[in-house]
Motif scaffolding. Structure first.
Motif, short mmCIF file in Angstrom:
data_model
loop_
_atom_site.label_atom_id
_atom_site.label_comp_id
_atom_site.label_asym_id
_atom_site.label_seq_id
_atom_site.Cartn_x
_atom_site.Cartn_y
_atom_site.Cartn_z
N VAL A 1 0.84 -1.18 0.00
CA VAL A 1 0.00 0.00 0.00
C VAL A 1 0.88 1.25 0.00
CG1 VAL A 1 -1.75 1.26 1.31
CG2 VAL A 1 -1.91 -1.20 1.13
N ASP B 1 1.16 5.56 -1.86
CA ASP B 1 0.84 6.71 -1.00
C ASP B 1 1.58 7.96 -1.44
OD1 ASP B 1 -0.43 8.05 1.04
OD2 ASP B 1 1.09 7.54 2.53
N GLY C 1 -5.48 4.77 0.83
CA GLY C 1 -6.75 4.32 1.39
C GLY C 1 -7.60 3.60 0.35
N PHE D 1 -6.25 0.16 -0.28
CA PHE D 1 -6.65 -0.73 0.81
C PHE D 1 -8.10 -1.19 0.63
CE2 PHE D 1 -8.63 -1.45 4.95
CZ PHE D 1 -7.81 -2.44 5.46
N MET E 1 -11.26 -7.08 9.76
CA MET E 1 -10.69 -5.87 9.17
C MET E 1 -11.64 -4.68 9.28
SD MET E 1 -7.77 -6.87 8.15
CE MET E 1 -7.20 -5.72 6.94
N ILE F 1 -10.48 -1.48 11.17
CA ILE F 1 -9.49 -0.71 10.41
C ILE F 1 -10.18 0.02 9.26
CG2 ILE F 1 -7.45 -0.87 8.91
CD1 ILE F 1 -6.54 -3.20 10.69
N LEU F 2 -11.10 -0.67 8.59
CA LEU F 2 -11.84 -0.05 7.49
C LEU F 2 -12.67 1.13 7.99
CD1 LEU F 2 -12.67 -0.11 4.51
CD2 LEU F 2 -14.46 -1.74 5.13
N LEU G 1 -10.40 4.01 8.70
CA LEU G 1 -9.94 4.58 7.43
C LEU G 1 -11.03 5.42 6.78
CD1 LEU G 1 -7.89 4.80 5.09
CD2 LEU G 1 -8.94 2.73 4.16
N SER H 1 0.18 4.14 5.90
CA SER H 1 0.09 3.26 4.73
C SER H 1 0.75 1.91 5.00
CB SER H 1 0.71 3.93 3.50
OG SER H 1 2.05 4.26 3.71
N LEU I 1 -1.81 -0.14 6.93
CA LEU I 1 -2.83 -0.66 6.02
C LEU I 1 -2.28 -1.83 5.20
CD1 LEU I 1 -4.54 2.58 4.64
CD2 LEU I 1 -5.33 1.06 6.46
N LEU J 1 -3.66 -5.63 5.39
CA LEU J 1 -4.14 -6.28 4.17
C LEU J 1 -3.35 -7.56 3.89
CD1 LEU J 1 -6.30 -5.80 2.03
CD2 LEU J 1 -4.62 -4.53 0.71
#
Length: 120
Positions: A1, A5, A12, A15, A35, A38-39, A42, A61, A64, A68
């Motif tokens: 990720v 960035d 984002g 991700f 997840m 975290i989602l 985000l 990043s 993330l 992932l």
């Protein structure tokens, strides 16, 4: 990720798309739902990142990407994991020789996705 960035909101979006792809490929709700915190964080943060009022930076990043990656390890079959690994190696090799920004800017679809929600 972290490779992506370089523009507001891009990490984002990578991700979110990566998580969606994992959900579709390795439908494992009990693992992917881990997840969601975290989602959710985000999605709460993303408007600030896309408007360039805040910057995720390497720390965000990388978190993330690690999340992932962990999700991929726990949800994909060994063959699918190997295919993903080879794709990621290919992406890193490509990034060594060309700019991912140029690839994104030269693709109508990727450019449109990259600009979704971004205030320029």
């Amino acid at each position: 990720v972290n490779l992506f960035d370089l523009r507001p909101g891009r990490a984002g979006k990578v991700f979110v798309f990566g998580l969606a792809a994992l959900f579709l490929v390795a439908f494992s709700p009990e693992r992917i739902t881990l997840m969601f915190p975290i989602l959710a964080a985000l999605l709460g943060y993303l408007p600030f990142d896309m408007s360039a009022k805040a910057m995720m930076g390497d720390t965000g990043s990388n978190v993330l990407g690690a999340a992932l990656g962990a999700c991929a390890v726990f949800t994909l079959s060994p063959l699918a994991g190997l295919i993903l690994l080879l794709l990621l190696i290919g992406l890193h090799v490509t990034a060594e020789f060309t700019s991912l920004n140029k690839i994104i800017e030269n693709s109508v679809v990727l450019k449109a996705i990259d600009r979704w929600g971004r205030k320029e």
